[in-house]
Motif scaffolding. Structure first.
Motif, PDB file in Angstrom:
ATOM      1  N   LEU A  81      47.939  18.701  36.613  1.00 19.17           N
ATOM      2  CA  LEU A  81      46.831  19.533  36.162  1.00 19.17           C
ATOM      3  C   LEU A  81      46.283  20.399  37.290  1.00 19.17           C
ATOM      4  N   THR A  82      45.847  21.594  36.937  1.00 19.12           N
ATOM      5  CA  THR A  82      45.158  22.478  37.879  1.00 19.12           C
ATOM      6  C   THR A  82      43.704  22.581  37.417  1.00 19.12           C
ATOM      7  N   PRO A  83      42.784  21.914  38.109  1.00 23.67           N
ATOM      8  CA  PRO A  83      41.403  21.885  37.626  1.00 23.67           C
ATOM      9  C   PRO A  83      40.660  23.186  37.883  1.00 23.67           C
ATOM     10  N   GLU A  84      39.701  23.473  37.028  1.00 18.58           N
ATOM     11  CA  GLU A  84      38.731  24.522  37.301  1.00 18.58           C
ATOM     12  C   GLU A  84      37.698  23.964  38.268  1.00 18.58           C
ATOM     13  N   THR A  85      37.130  24.837  39.095  1.00 13.34           N
ATOM     14  CA  THR A  85      36.152  24.375  40.074  1.00 13.34           C
ATOM     15  C   THR A  85      34.854  25.157  39.954  1.00 13.34           C
ATOM     16  N   ARG A  86      33.778  24.487  40.317  1.00 11.25           N
ATOM     17  CA  ARG A  86      32.476  25.124  40.419  1.00 11.25           C
ATOM     18  C   ARG A  86      31.647  24.327  41.413  1.00 11.25           C
ATOM     19  N   SER A  87      30.583  24.927  41.910  1.00  6.59           N
ATOM     20  CA  SER A  87      29.705  24.264  42.862  1.00  6.59           C
ATOM     21  C   SER A  87      28.347  24.004  42.238  1.00  6.59           C
ATOM     22  N   VAL A  95      37.375  20.101  37.323  1.00  4.19           N
ATOM     23  CA  VAL A  95      37.367  19.749  35.906  1.00  4.19           C
ATOM     24  C   VAL A  95      38.698  20.103  35.260  1.00  4.19           C
ATOM     25  N   ALA A  96      39.310  19.128  34.612  1.00  9.51           N
ATOM     26  CA  ALA A  96      40.516  19.358  33.811  1.00  9.51           C
ATOM     27  C   ALA A  96      40.649  18.215  32.823  1.00  9.51           C
ATOM     28  N   GLY A  97      41.020  18.544  31.590  1.00  9.46           N
ATOM     29  CA  GLY A  97      41.154  17.507  30.573  1.00  9.46           C
ATOM     30  C   GLY A  97      39.853  16.739  30.419  1.00  9.46           C
ATOM     31  N   PRO A  98      39.929  15.413  30.297  1.00 10.79           N
ATOM     32  CA  PRO A  98      38.715  14.611  30.112  1.00 10.79           C
ATOM     33  C   PRO A  98      38.037  14.216  31.419  1.00 10.79           C
ATOM     34  N   TRP A  99      38.516  14.756  32.548  1.00 12.89           N
ATOM     35  CA  TRP A  99      38.018  14.325  33.852  1.00 12.89           C
ATOM     36  C   TRP A  99      37.200  15.406  34.548  1.00 12.89           C
ATOM     37  N   GLU A 100      36.056  15.010  35.057  1.00 11.91           N
ATOM     38  CA  GLU A 100      35.258  15.844  35.947  1.00 11.91           C
ATOM     39  C   GLU A 100      34.995  15.028  37.211  1.00 11.91           C
TER      40      GLU A 100
END
Length: 219
Positions: A81-87, A95-100
């Protein structure tokens, strides 16, 4: 026990605390909590634990916090998975799938981020901390979880004089001292595991047990 200690453990791959299968005590006792499908579960000091994969497989959304961005990166890489990121004030969110998973300080996690957590699962956080930090952890991270939150706490018990932590031993009396009166605490199981832990045997530890507690935050 400063942050650099844990960063170096991940950089040097000295992560004996990481398991390649979900913890059997989690699999055995989690269903008794009867959390609703879709509930959010908080996992402090989460590393790249496969317990988070198992929790997601039970239909939960997982919120983890971890000091090491390397651990978080490896978790998502191993899932492809390649997660989205934010600060945010809590740190960097992946954040990706069911995981943060949040790269940040568990002691400083804001209550608003935890406000919708119906569950908590602590296998490797409390026992990773020396006594003075366990006290801080209980009055910050745990106290910010919302009323009605319930979950599992897993500890180790062994003669403290026989081994330098982490992981540290946490006896039942201390669990109650740290969490009462904010939480109800019930011992579900205590299991002798010394025969399955050669690293503890090599250090001369004479007795080793793991204990799992059901916890529920009072309203």
């Amino acid at each position: 026990m400063q942050p650099d200690f844990w960063h170096e453990r991940w950089r040097s791959r000295r992560i004996g605390f990481h398991r390649d299968v979900p913890l059997p005590l989690l699999v055995r006792h989690w269903p008794s909590l009867e959390l609703a499908h879709g509930s959010r579960v908080f996992v402090p000091l989460c590393g790249k634990s496969l317990d988070m994969v198992w929790l997601a497989g039970q239909g939960h959304r997982v919120l983890g916090i971890e000091l090491s961005e390397l651990a978080i990166a490896q978790f998502f890489e191993e899932r492809g998975l390649t997660p989205e990121t934010r600060s945010s004030p809590a740190g960097t969110h992946y954040v990706a799938g069911p995981w943060e998973l949040v790269a940040g300080d568990a002691f400083a996690i804001p209550g608003e981020l935890l406000a919708d957590c119906a569950g908590v699962y602590d296998r490797a956080a409390l026992i990773a901390l020396p006594p003075e930090l366990r006290a801080v952890y209980a009055t910050t991270t745990w106290r910010r979880l919302p009323g009605g939150c319930r979950g599992l706490l897993v500890t180790l018990e062994y003669p403290q004089a026989e081994k330098a932590g982490p992981p540290f031993p946490v006896e039942e009396a201390e669990v109650h001292a740290r969490l009462d009166p904010d939480w109800t605490v019930a011992l579900l199981e205590r299991r002798d595991i010394l025969a399955n832990e050669p690293s503890f045997q090599a250090e001369g530890v004479s007795a080793l047990s793991t204990a799992v507690y059901r916890v529920a935050r009072r309203p």
